[in-house]
Scaffold this active site. Structure first.
Site, mmCIF file in Angstrom:
data_model
loop_
_atom_site.group_PDB
_atom_site.id
_atom_site.type_symbol
_atom_site.label_atom_id
_atom_site.label_comp_id
_atom_site.label_asym_id
_atom_site.label_seq_id
_atom_site.Cartn_x
_atom_site.Cartn_y
_atom_site.Cartn_z
ATOM 1 N N GLU A 1 -3.530 7.721 -3.740
ATOM 2 C CA GLU A 1 -3.557 6.440 -3.036
ATOM 3 C C GLU A 1 -3.422 5.301 -4.037
ATOM 4 O O GLU A 1 -4.216 5.205 -4.987
ATOM 5 C CB GLU A 1 -4.863 6.294 -2.245
ATOM 6 C CG GLU A 1 -4.910 5.024 -1.404
ATOM 7 C CD GLU A 1 -6.204 4.912 -0.612
ATOM 8 O OE1 GLU A 1 -6.138 4.687 0.603
ATOM 9 O OE2 GLU A 1 -7.291 5.056 -1.223
ATOM 10 N N TYR B 1 0.851 -1.190 0.000
ATOM 11 C CA TYR B 1 0.000 0.000 0.000
ATOM 12 C C TYR B 1 0.886 1.239 0.000
ATOM 13 O O TYR B 1 1.901 1.295 0.702
ATOM 14 C CB TYR B 1 -0.885 0.009 1.251
ATOM 15 C CG TYR B 1 -1.700 1.276 1.418
ATOM 16 C CD1 TYR B 1 -2.980 1.376 0.891
ATOM 17 C CD2 TYR B 1 -1.174 2.370 2.091
ATOM 18 C CE1 TYR B 1 -3.726 2.538 1.031
ATOM 19 C CE2 TYR B 1 -1.911 3.543 2.234
ATOM 20 C CZ TYR B 1 -3.191 3.614 1.711
ATOM 21 O OH TYR B 1 -3.927 4.767 1.851
#
Length: 452
Positions: free
Chosen positions: A262, A174
């Site tokens: 993101e 991530y």
């Protein structure tokens, strides 16, 4: 006085909550509306005001296929793909990709698509399938509404699909860039646990969340970025590729006036290449004048139509699920108004701040937006005339009530500049307007109408 004395602490709590969210993996992931419920009576207003401020900014959110194009512009590797608006488009894109396996991804501006359910009962907003089966799957997805944990119970309309090549991966991590209040600049947030709900990782395994503040005047330090990629489990050429991607993502973040970038997941393929598989981008509305091409891509079908209408008329509006519509000038006063409605047995149906210089047309539009919600059974107008004169707001309220043929009880509390003139106008209007002397009286009268 005791009640009003709690407001500074509530605002401080709201700001602390925002600072916490801003340093998390996903700056928009936590529901302030849920926080309002959990916070009890006095927590309601503070949480909703924080939410309203976020909504007022209306940071642009774009579809995944748009995000992919932007990443390509900054030489960031993403899956081979194409956007499809019809079943025929899906078949065409799959054929152009020239592969056996593809992934169909519903394009909505909300997370949790993979575990979502369509209104027609079809499960999953992300599907792996054979290219030969694309039309059948697309038929179940296009034109339907997808319901996820981040949407309302009605879900969001799916008008387009992203058709991508399927890749075999050996590692998923991530990565995000957000703005951080504590350090007054960008913050790199990363975790070795990619492809999963990052909020759950942050809660259960906070040691797996890595943060790297960046001096916005200098940019990310190469040595620290390399150290970060190592913490994510990359080595050798994988680490070099990941570091290059991170630097290019930062360039995108700055150049496009992003509030959030993101990537979940950033993946290493079986052949060793590193690629951004999914991307979520948000952009600062204050930069709309220099990012016009981006803001022209705003998909209003994905937004609450009431909030879209409010934005067009320069009104700060957030729709909630209560029964008392609120029209107030000033965020702090709106917070107090919503809390005291709850105290007397009602529930605010919205946050609506008309500001200090609202015109008659703005007030009329505010009434239209409030009454468009069938759950609204009463309206409370609470105006403190400092910058705004009470006689002007009274005229606007009267004109709006007449123009839209208002059919729900209307309670009006005025205080401040020209208050006597304002009250006189309301009393002589001939309309069934319920006058109130103060905020407590107004809330009691509004909530009393709900029981009739």
């Amino acid at each position: 006085a005791e009640y009003m004395g709690t407001l500074p602490s509530l605002m401080a709590a709201a700001l602390r909550r925002f600072a916490l969210v801003a340093t998390s993996g996903s700056a928009r992931a936590f529901s302030t509306r849920a926080a309002a419920v959990k916070g009890g009576l006095l927590g309601t207003g503070a949480a909703i005001v924080r939410s309203a401020r976020a909504e007022q900014r209306r940071d642009l959110n774009v579809h995944e296929h748009v995000a992919h194009e932007l990443l390509r512009e900054f030489k960031i590797p993403v899956p081979r793909s194409g956007v499809a608006f019809t079943e025929a488009d899906c078949v065409r894109v799959a054929k152009e990709l020239g592969v056996t396996d593809v992934v169909l991804k519903a394009q909505i501006l909300a997370g949790g698509r993979g575990l979502g359910t369509f209104a027609n009962g079809f499960e999953g907003g992300v599907h792996l399938c054979f290219a030969s089966n694309v039309k059948t799957i697309a038929h179940q997805m296009l034109g339907n509404r997808l319901i996820t944990k981040q949407t309302s119970k009605e879900g969001l309309p799916v008008t387009r699909l992203l058709v991508t090549e399927r890749y075999n991966v050996v590692k998923e991590v991530y990565f995000a860039i957000v703005m951080d209040r504590a350090t007054n600049g960008p913050m790199l947030v990363a975790s070795s646990e990619g492809g999963v709900d990052i909020e759950t990782v942050a809660k259960k395994s906070p040691e797996k969340i890595h943060k790297l503040p960046v001096d916005i005047a200098v940019g990310p330090d190469s040595a620290k970025v390399a150290e970060l990629t190592s913490k994510l489990g990359f080595d050798g050429t994988g680490s070099i590729q990941a570091a290059a991607i991170i630097k290019n993502l930062y360039k995108l973040f700055i150049a496009k006036d992003c509030t959030q970038v993101e990537i979940n997941p950033m993946a290493q393929l079986v052949d060793g290449h590193v690629m951004c598989m999914d991307a979520k981008l948000n952009f600062d509305d204050n930069a709309s004048f220099r990012q016009k091409a981006l803001f022209d891509l705003r998909d209003e079908s994905q937004e609450d139509p009431r909030e879209v209408a409010a934005n067009k008329h320069n009104l700060s509006y957030v729709g909630l699920t209560g029964n008392v519509g609120c029209l107030v000038n000033g965020a702090g006063l709106a917070m107090a108004t919503m809390d005291i409605i709850k105290l007397h047995g009602g529930w605010p149906a919205n946050f609506l701040d008309v500001g200090g210089s609202a015109s008659e047309s703005q007030v009329k539009e505010a009434f239209k937006i409030i009454t468009s919600d069938s759950s609204v059974k009463a309206i409370l107008v609470n105006i403190f005339g400092g910058i705004m004169r009470c006689d002007l707001i009274a005229r606007a309220v009267i004109a709006a009530a007449r123009d839209i043929n208002l059919s729900v009880p209307l309670v009006v509390r005025l205080a401040g500049t020209n208050v006597d003139a304002g009250k006189k106008l309301l009393n002589e209007s001939g309309l069934a307007i319920i006058a109130a002397d103060d905020l407590d009286d107004a809330a009691k009268k509004a909530c009393a109408t709900l029981r009739k």
